[in-house]
Motif scaffolding. Structure first.
Motif, PDB file in Angstrom:
ATOM      1  N   VAL A  14       0.854  -1.170   0.000  1.00  0.00           N
ATOM      2  CA  VAL A  14       0.000   0.000   0.000  1.00  0.00           C
ATOM      3  C   VAL A  14       0.893   1.223   0.000  1.00  0.00           C
ATOM      4  N   THR A  15       0.824   2.001  -1.035  1.00  0.00           N
ATOM      5  CA  THR A  15       1.784   3.077  -1.226  1.00  0.00           C
ATOM      6  C   THR A  15       1.220   4.446  -0.873  1.00  0.00           C
ATOM      7  N   THR A  16      -0.045   4.513  -0.438  1.00  0.00           N
ATOM      8  CA  THR A  16      -0.689   5.782  -0.184  1.00  0.00           C
ATOM      9  C   THR A  16      -0.937   5.963   1.307  1.00  0.00           C
ATOM     10  N   ASP A  17      -0.926   7.199   1.774  1.00  0.00           N
ATOM     11  CA  ASP A  17      -1.180   7.533   3.166  1.00  0.00           C
ATOM     12  C   ASP A  17      -2.517   6.939   3.607  1.00  0.00           C
ATOM     13  N   LEU A  18      -2.478   6.072   4.614  1.00  0.00           N
ATOM     14  CA  LEU A  18      -3.691   5.398   5.056  1.00  0.00           C
ATOM     15  C   LEU A  18      -4.719   6.368   5.608  1.00  0.00           C
ATOM     16  N   ALA A  19      -4.272   7.490   6.203  1.00  0.00           N
ATOM     17  CA  ALA A  19      -5.202   8.449   6.792  1.00  0.00           C
ATOM     18  C   ALA A  19      -6.145   9.027   5.752  1.00  0.00           C
ATOM     19  N   ALA A  20      -5.699   9.064   4.494  1.00  0.00           N
ATOM     20  CA  ALA A  20      -6.536   9.607   3.428  1.00  0.00           C
ATOM     21  C   ALA A  20      -7.709   8.692   3.114  1.00  0.00           C
ATOM     22  N   PHE A  21      -7.668   7.450   3.590  1.00  0.00           N
ATOM     23  CA  PHE A  21      -8.724   6.483   3.310  1.00  0.00           C
ATOM     24  C   PHE A  21      -9.298   5.917   4.600  1.00  0.00           C
ATOM     25  N   SER A  22      -9.437   6.769   5.599  1.00  0.00           N
ATOM     26  CA  SER A  22      -9.989   6.331   6.875  1.00  0.00           C
ATOM     27  C   SER A  22     -11.476   6.031   6.745  1.00  0.00           C
ATOM     28  N   LEU A  23     -12.022   5.326   7.727  1.00  0.00           N
ATOM     29  CA  LEU A  23     -13.436   4.995   7.721  1.00  0.00           C
ATOM     30  C   LEU A  23     -14.294   6.257   7.783  1.00  0.00           C
ATOM     31  N   ASP A  24     -13.885   7.234   8.585  1.00  0.00           N
ATOM     32  CA  ASP A  24     -14.664   8.471   8.694  1.00  0.00           C
ATOM     33  C   ASP A  24     -14.705   9.213   7.363  1.00  0.00           C
ATOM     34  N   ASP A  25     -13.560   9.291   6.673  1.00  0.00           N
ATOM     35  CA  ASP A  25     -13.528   9.967   5.378  1.00  0.00           C
ATOM     36  C   ASP A  25     -14.375   9.204   4.359  1.00  0.00           C
ATOM     37  N   ILE A  71     -15.319  -3.591   5.193  1.00  0.00           N
ATOM     38  CA  ILE A  71     -15.154  -3.973   6.600  1.00  0.00           C
ATOM     39  C   ILE A  71     -14.939  -2.694   7.397  1.00  0.00           C
ATOM     40  N   ALA A  72     -15.830  -2.411   8.342  1.00  0.00           N
ATOM     41  CA  ALA A  72     -15.887  -1.108   9.009  1.00  0.00           C
ATOM     42  C   ALA A  72     -14.885  -1.018  10.156  1.00  0.00           C
ATOM     43  N   ARG A  73     -13.612  -1.022   9.797  1.00  0.00           N
ATOM     44  CA  ARG A  73     -12.533  -0.772  10.751  1.00  0.00           C
ATOM     45  C   ARG A  73     -11.982   0.629  10.521  1.00  0.00           C
ATOM     46  N   LEU A  78     -12.004  -4.195   1.745  1.00  0.00           N
ATOM     47  CA  LEU A  78     -13.118  -4.749   0.971  1.00  0.00           C
ATOM     48  C   LEU A  78     -13.063  -6.267   1.023  1.00  0.00           C
ATOM     49  N   LEU A  79     -14.246  -6.884   1.074  1.00  0.00           N
ATOM     50  CA  LEU A  79     -14.357  -8.337   1.130  1.00  0.00           C
ATOM     51  C   LEU A  79     -14.560  -8.903  -0.274  1.00  0.00           C
ATOM     52  N   PHE A  80     -13.739  -9.881  -0.620  1.00  0.00           N
ATOM     53  CA  PHE A  80     -13.833 -10.560  -1.917  1.00  0.00           C
ATOM     54  C   PHE A  80     -13.957 -12.063  -1.702  1.00  0.00           C
ATOM     55  N   THR A  81     -14.436 -12.740  -2.736  1.00  0.00           N
ATOM     56  CA  THR A  81     -14.429 -14.195  -2.763  1.00  0.00           C
ATOM     57  C   THR A  81     -13.625 -14.669  -3.967  1.00  0.00           C
ATOM     58  N   GLN A  82     -13.155 -15.897  -3.897  1.00  0.00           N
ATOM     59  CA  GLN A  82     -12.579 -16.563  -5.064  1.00  0.00           C
ATOM     60  C   GLN A  82     -13.486 -17.729  -5.408  1.00  0.00           C
ATOM     61  N   ARG A  83     -14.007 -17.696  -6.616  1.00  0.00           N
ATOM     62  CA  ARG A  83     -14.977 -18.697  -7.028  1.00  0.00           C
ATOM     63  C   ARG A  83     -14.354 -20.089  -7.101  1.00  0.00           C
ATOM     64  N   PRO A 171      -7.002  -4.243   1.607  1.00  0.00           N
ATOM     65  CA  PRO A 171      -7.110  -2.894   2.191  1.00  0.00           C
ATOM     66  C   PRO A 171      -7.746  -1.904   1.222  1.00  0.00           C
ATOM     67  N   PHE A 172      -8.670  -1.112   1.744  1.00  0.00           N
ATOM     68  CA  PHE A 172      -9.345  -0.105   0.943  1.00  0.00           C
ATOM     69  C   PHE A 172      -8.335   0.870   0.333  1.00  0.00           C
ATOM     70  N   ALA A 173      -7.308   1.223   1.099  1.00  0.00           N
ATOM     71  CA  ALA A 173      -6.300   2.171   0.613  1.00  0.00           C
ATOM     72  C   ALA A 173      -5.590   1.657  -0.628  1.00  0.00           C
ATOM     73  N   HIS A 174      -5.343   0.357  -0.672  1.00  0.00           N
ATOM     74  CA  HIS A 174      -4.683  -0.229  -1.841  1.00  0.00           C
ATOM     75  C   HIS A 174      -5.577  -0.107  -3.071  1.00  0.00           C
ATOM     76  N   LEU A 175      -6.847  -0.418  -2.917  1.00  0.00           N
ATOM     77  CA  LEU A 175      -7.763  -0.424  -4.052  1.00  0.00           C
ATOM     78  C   LEU A 175      -8.127   0.982  -4.515  1.00  0.00           C
ATOM     79  N   MET A 176      -8.073   1.953  -3.608  1.00  0.00           N
ATOM     80  CA  MET A 176      -8.414   3.321  -3.965  1.00  0.00           C
ATOM     81  C   MET A 176      -7.189   4.149  -4.357  1.00  0.00           C
ATOM     82  N   SER A 177      -6.026   3.521  -4.458  1.00  0.00           N
ATOM     83  CA  SER A 177      -4.808   4.206  -4.917  1.00  0.00           C
ATOM     84  C   SER A 177      -4.718   4.058  -6.424  1.00  0.00           C
ATOM     85  N   GLU A 178      -4.718   5.170  -7.135  1.00  0.00           N
ATOM     86  CA  GLU A 178      -4.827   5.137  -8.585  1.00  0.00           C
ATOM     87  C   GLU A 178      -3.666   4.398  -9.239  1.00  0.00           C
ATOM     88  N   GLU A 179      -2.500   4.398  -8.596  1.00  0.00           N
ATOM     89  CA  GLU A 179      -1.359   3.716  -9.193  1.00  0.00           C
ATOM     90  C   GLU A 179      -1.539   2.201  -9.249  1.00  0.00           C
TER      91      GLU A 179
END
Length: 223
Positions: A14-25, A71-73, A78-83, A171-179
């Motif tokens: 995860v290369t982005t500041d985690l605070a930018a993707f907090s649950l409150d934000d 996941i509200a931490r 984000l929750l995923f499954t593998q078929r 992690p949400f931060a990983h998925l929401m990082s454009e890179e």
């Protein structure tokens, strides 16, 4: 073979500041920018993303819904499954819990909750819907509604082995990082099409699932 519980936490970069993707934000953005009501893929006033142009003109998408579960931490995931590997279609692929609408489902939310309970044993009482994504039309002919919801961190899963091989968080931060939003070219019906691709460790999140994650990103962080 009995049903079994599986939950895996994996490490990734995860290369982005985690605070930018907090649950409150996330909650503040969701309240402002997600759709408040379930959209209709056939409504011309509705924004539609995905692969509709690959379908025959006049094709009516088959209704489906998936649970885009957060996941509200304090640092959400984000929750995923593998078929399961022996499924007839999309075997072994990463996906969100969900599936096609049953005649008895009164809404996309009902479809997503029912499918999540059937596939991974997720208790609907632990799920709090917070909005919807744009309809996503697939080349296979489905019009998928992404139901975005918070999942209580105390959740436990019981997987249906005939449908799901594994479940895991990213992690949400990983998925929401454009890179981390990549595009791949793949052969399809004698041509080449572009597909979204978001690697996470040994996992390969791609295609419709990655496209819906990109729609979540566009909704929350786009212009």
């Amino acid at each position: 073979m009995g049903r079994r519980r599986v939950l895996r936490h994996e490490r990734g970069c995860v290369t982005t500041d985690l605070a930018a993707f907090s649950l409150d934000d996330l909650r503040a953005r969701a309240a402002e920018r997600l759709l408040r009501h379930a959209p209709d893929p056939d409504d011309p006033e509705t924004v539609v993303v995905g692969e509709r142009e690959m379908l025959d003109p006049g094709h009516i998408p088959r209704a489906a819904a998936v649970l885009v579960g957060i996941i509200a931490r304090p640092e959400p995931a984000l929750l995923f499954t593998q078929r399961a590997n022996d499924l007839r279609v999309h075997a072994g692929q990463v996906s969100f819990p969900g599936g096609k609408r049953d005649p008895g489902d009164p809404s996309p939310l009902a479809t997503a909750l029912r499918e999540a309970e059937e596939e991974v044993g997720l208790d609907p009482a632990l799920v709090r819907p917070i909005g919807y994504l744009d309809p996503y039309v697939t080349y296979s002919g489905f019009g998928i509604i992404g139901v975005v919801a918070e999942i209580d961190p105390s959740y436990r899963l019981t997987l249906s082995p005939g449908e799901v091989a594994d479940a895991f968080e990213v992690p949400f931060a990983h998925l929401m990082s454009e890179e981390n939003h990549l595009i791949e070219s793949r052969e399809w019906r004698g041509g080449v099409r572009s597909v979204h691709h978001m690697p996470w460790g040994e996992r390969n999140i791609w295609g419709v699932t990655a496209g819906m994650v990109k729609n979540l990103y566009d909704r929350l962080y786009g212009p």
